[in-house]
Design a protein around this motif. Structure first.
Motif, PDB file in Angstrom:
ATOM      1  N   UNK A  94       0.828  -1.196   0.000  1.00  0.00           N
ATOM      2  CA  UNK A  94       0.000   0.000   0.000  1.00  0.00           C
ATOM      3  C   UNK A  94       0.866   1.251   0.000  1.00  0.00           C
ATOM      4  N   UNK A  95       0.202   2.384   0.217  1.00  0.00           N
ATOM      5  CA  UNK A  95      -1.236   2.514   0.456  1.00  0.00           C
ATOM      6  C   UNK A  95      -2.056   2.306  -0.813  1.00  0.00           C
ATOM      7  N   UNK A  96      -3.321   1.913  -0.615  1.00  0.00           N
ATOM      8  CA  UNK A  96      -4.248   1.731  -1.733  1.00  0.00           C
ATOM      9  C   UNK A  96      -5.569   2.392  -1.348  1.00  0.00           C
ATOM     10  N   UNK A  97      -5.935   3.436  -2.093  1.00  0.00           N
ATOM     11  CA  UNK A  97      -7.158   4.186  -1.793  1.00  0.00           C
ATOM     12  C   UNK A  97      -8.361   3.687  -2.596  1.00  0.00           C
ATOM     13  N   UNK A  98      -8.196   2.611  -3.338  1.00  0.00           N
ATOM     14  CA  UNK A  98      -9.293   2.138  -4.187  1.00  0.00           C
ATOM     15  C   UNK A  98      -9.208   0.612  -4.329  1.00  0.00           C
ATOM     16  N   UNK A  99      -9.459  -0.085  -3.232  1.00  0.00           N
ATOM     17  CA  UNK A  99      -9.399  -1.542  -3.219  1.00  0.00           C
ATOM     18  C   UNK A  99     -10.699  -2.087  -3.803  1.00  0.00           C
ATOM     19  N   UNK A 100     -10.579  -2.916  -4.815  1.00  0.00           N
ATOM     20  CA  UNK A 100     -11.726  -3.385  -5.589  1.00  0.00           C
ATOM     21  C   UNK A 100     -11.997  -4.865  -5.354  1.00  0.00           C
ATOM     22  N   UNK A 101     -13.224  -5.299  -5.586  1.00  0.00           N
ATOM     23  CA  UNK A 101     -13.542  -6.726  -5.500  1.00  0.00           C
ATOM     24  C   UNK A 101     -12.661  -7.568  -6.414  1.00  0.00           C
ATOM     25  N   UNK A 102     -12.419  -8.787  -5.998  1.00  0.00           N
ATOM     26  CA  UNK A 102     -11.617  -9.842  -6.644  1.00  0.00           C
ATOM     27  C   UNK A 102     -10.117  -9.619  -6.488  1.00  0.00           C
ATOM     28  N   UNK A 103      -9.685  -8.510  -5.867  1.00  0.00           N
ATOM     29  CA  UNK A 103      -8.258  -8.283  -5.649  1.00  0.00           C
ATOM     30  C   UNK A 103      -7.857  -8.806  -4.269  1.00  0.00           C
ATOM     31  N   UNK A 104      -6.562  -9.054  -4.034  1.00  0.00           N
ATOM     32  CA  UNK A 104      -6.116  -9.506  -2.711  1.00  0.00           C
ATOM     33  C   UNK A 104      -6.260  -8.391  -1.673  1.00  0.00           C
ATOM     34  N   UNK A 105      -6.751  -8.750  -0.492  1.00  0.00           N
ATOM     35  CA  UNK A 105      -6.901  -7.806   0.607  1.00  0.00           C
ATOM     36  C   UNK A 105      -6.253  -8.389   1.862  1.00  0.00           C
ATOM     37  N   UNK A 106      -5.974  -7.528   2.825  1.00  0.00           N
ATOM     38  CA  UNK A 106      -5.412  -7.959   4.103  1.00  0.00           C
ATOM     39  C   UNK A 106      -6.510  -8.570   4.961  1.00  0.00           C
ATOM     40  N   UNK A 107      -6.231  -9.726   5.548  1.00  0.00           N
ATOM     41  CA  UNK A 107      -7.214 -10.422   6.381  1.00  0.00           C
ATOM     42  C   UNK A 107      -6.519 -10.961   7.631  1.00  0.00           C
ATOM     43  N   UNK A 108      -7.161 -10.748   8.788  1.00  0.00           N
ATOM     44  CA  UNK A 108      -6.669 -11.279  10.057  1.00  0.00           C
ATOM     45  C   UNK A 108      -7.548 -12.464  10.455  1.00  0.00           C
ATOM     46  N   UNK A 109      -6.936 -13.617  10.645  1.00  0.00           N
ATOM     47  CA  UNK A 109      -7.651 -14.801  11.114  1.00  0.00           C
ATOM     48  C   UNK A 109      -6.935 -15.332  12.353  1.00  0.00           C
ATOM     49  N   UNK A 110      -7.584 -16.259  13.052  1.00  0.00           N
ATOM     50  CA  UNK A 110      -7.017 -16.805  14.286  1.00  0.00           C
ATOM     51  C   UNK A 110      -7.171 -18.314  14.293  1.00  0.00           C
TER      52      UNK A 110
ATOM     53  N   UNK B 140      -3.056 -14.542  12.383  1.00  0.00           N
ATOM     54  CA  UNK B 140      -2.297 -14.457  11.136  1.00  0.00           C
ATOM     55  C   UNK B 140      -2.833 -13.311  10.292  1.00  0.00           C
ATOM     56  N   UNK B 141      -1.933 -12.584   9.674  1.00  0.00           N
ATOM     57  CA  UNK B 141      -2.282 -11.543   8.708  1.00  0.00           C
ATOM     58  C   UNK B 141      -1.865 -12.052   7.341  1.00  0.00           C
ATOM     59  N   UNK B 142      -2.825 -12.265   6.453  1.00  0.00           N
ATOM     60  CA  UNK B 142      -2.512 -12.827   5.147  1.00  0.00           C
ATOM     61  C   UNK B 142      -3.359 -12.166   4.068  1.00  0.00           C
ATOM     62  N   UNK B 143      -3.031 -12.465   2.836  1.00  0.00           N
ATOM     63  CA  UNK B 143      -3.781 -11.944   1.701  1.00  0.00           C
ATOM     64  C   UNK B 143      -4.855 -12.947   1.308  1.00  0.00           C
ATOM     65  N   UNK B 144      -6.055 -12.445   1.031  1.00  0.00           N
ATOM     66  CA  UNK B 144      -7.145 -13.269   0.527  1.00  0.00           C
ATOM     67  C   UNK B 144      -7.860 -12.537  -0.592  1.00  0.00           C
ATOM     68  N   UNK B 145      -8.432 -13.295  -1.510  1.00  0.00           N
ATOM     69  CA  UNK B 145      -9.235 -12.719  -2.588  1.00  0.00           C
ATOM     70  C   UNK B 145     -10.519 -12.161  -1.990  1.00  0.00           C
ATOM     71  N   UNK B 146     -10.814 -10.876  -2.294  1.00  0.00           N
ATOM     72  CA  UNK B 146     -12.076 -10.293  -1.845  1.00  0.00           C
ATOM     73  C   UNK B 146     -13.163 -10.721  -2.834  1.00  0.00           C
ATOM     74  N   UNK B 147     -13.934 -11.684  -2.404  1.00  0.00           N
ATOM     75  CA  UNK B 147     -14.958 -12.299  -3.226  1.00  0.00           C
ATOM     76  C   UNK B 147     -15.044 -13.759  -2.822  1.00  0.00           C
TER      77      UNK B 147
END
Length: 225
Positions: free
Chosen positions: A29-45, A51-58
């Protein structure tokens, strides 16, 4: 509803904020225009760590044969989250947090035009959208009803939404479910059961909204507008 959002924090700051171990392939980043189907930051446990990892938004249900085999599931309604076949198991077992700095909505203006607005916290603190996630495998072929191969799995996610509170209604009738830090552990399943109690509109007056340039309507620009 949430169809675009922004994230301006560096990766190490996100990992520190959520006390999570960062993966090596996080979006930059920074990214001011995060769009569907792109990788986003995700926190899971799980297994005692975050864990902080990248996941497809969709979100891709396991029965999708390809990424376009059904509707694009970027949002999941809190009211039916535990009942919908696509989301029910993830609601029970795979809840996550999706960091953001702000997000966009397009209310209808005069002459039917939809104009973009940016929503952020009044104190400029980061947002944590409630989310769900799913590992998905694309079927690469079938033979007599039997799979003859699969690609590697892909982690996918959706943002949980609720009915809008009164201060948000002028913008949209739906809003992302945004969680305060004291609720993160419960949503992630670290504090036992009871996450359903969090699935309601947030407090009034926590957010500021202002108009932004029409450039955000395109998936290309990712800088401030």
């Amino acid at each position: 509803m949430c169809g675009r959002f922004a994230l301006t924090l560096p990766n190490d700051a996100i990992a520190q904020l959520f006390a999570a171990q960062p993966a090596n392939d996080l979006p930059q980043g920074p990214n001011y225009n995060i769009c569907p189907t792109t990788p986003v930051h995700v926190v899971s446990a799980g297994e005692g760590i975050r864990r902080l990892q990248a996941m497809r938004w969709g979100f891709l249900p396991h029965w999708y044969k390809t990424e376009t085999a059904g509707p694009l599931l970027i949002n999941a309604r809190a009211e039916t989250l535990a009942e919908k076949p696509a989301f029910a198991e993830a609601c029970r077992k795979r809840r996550c947090l999706i960091p953001a700095s702000g997000f966009y909505e397009w209310p209808r203006a005069s002459r039917g035009r939809r104009l973009p607005w940016y929503i952020r916290r009044c104190d400029d603190a980061p947002l944590a959208f409630a989310g769900i996630w799913q590992d998905w495998r694309q079927h690469s072929g079938q033979n007599g009803g039997q799979d003859c191969g699969q690609h590697d799995s892909q982690a996918t996610c959706a943002i949980v939404t609720t009915a809008a509170n009164q201060s948000f209604l002028p913008i949209h009738h739906r809003m992302p479910l945004m969680l305060e830090p004291q609720d993160w552990s419960l949503w992630l399943g670290e504090s036992g059961k009871g996450a359903a109690s969090l699935m309601q509109p947030g407090p009034e007056g926590l957010h500021l909204m202002h108009r932004v340039a029409m450039d955000v309507n395109s998936s290309g620009p990712a800088d401030p507008r």
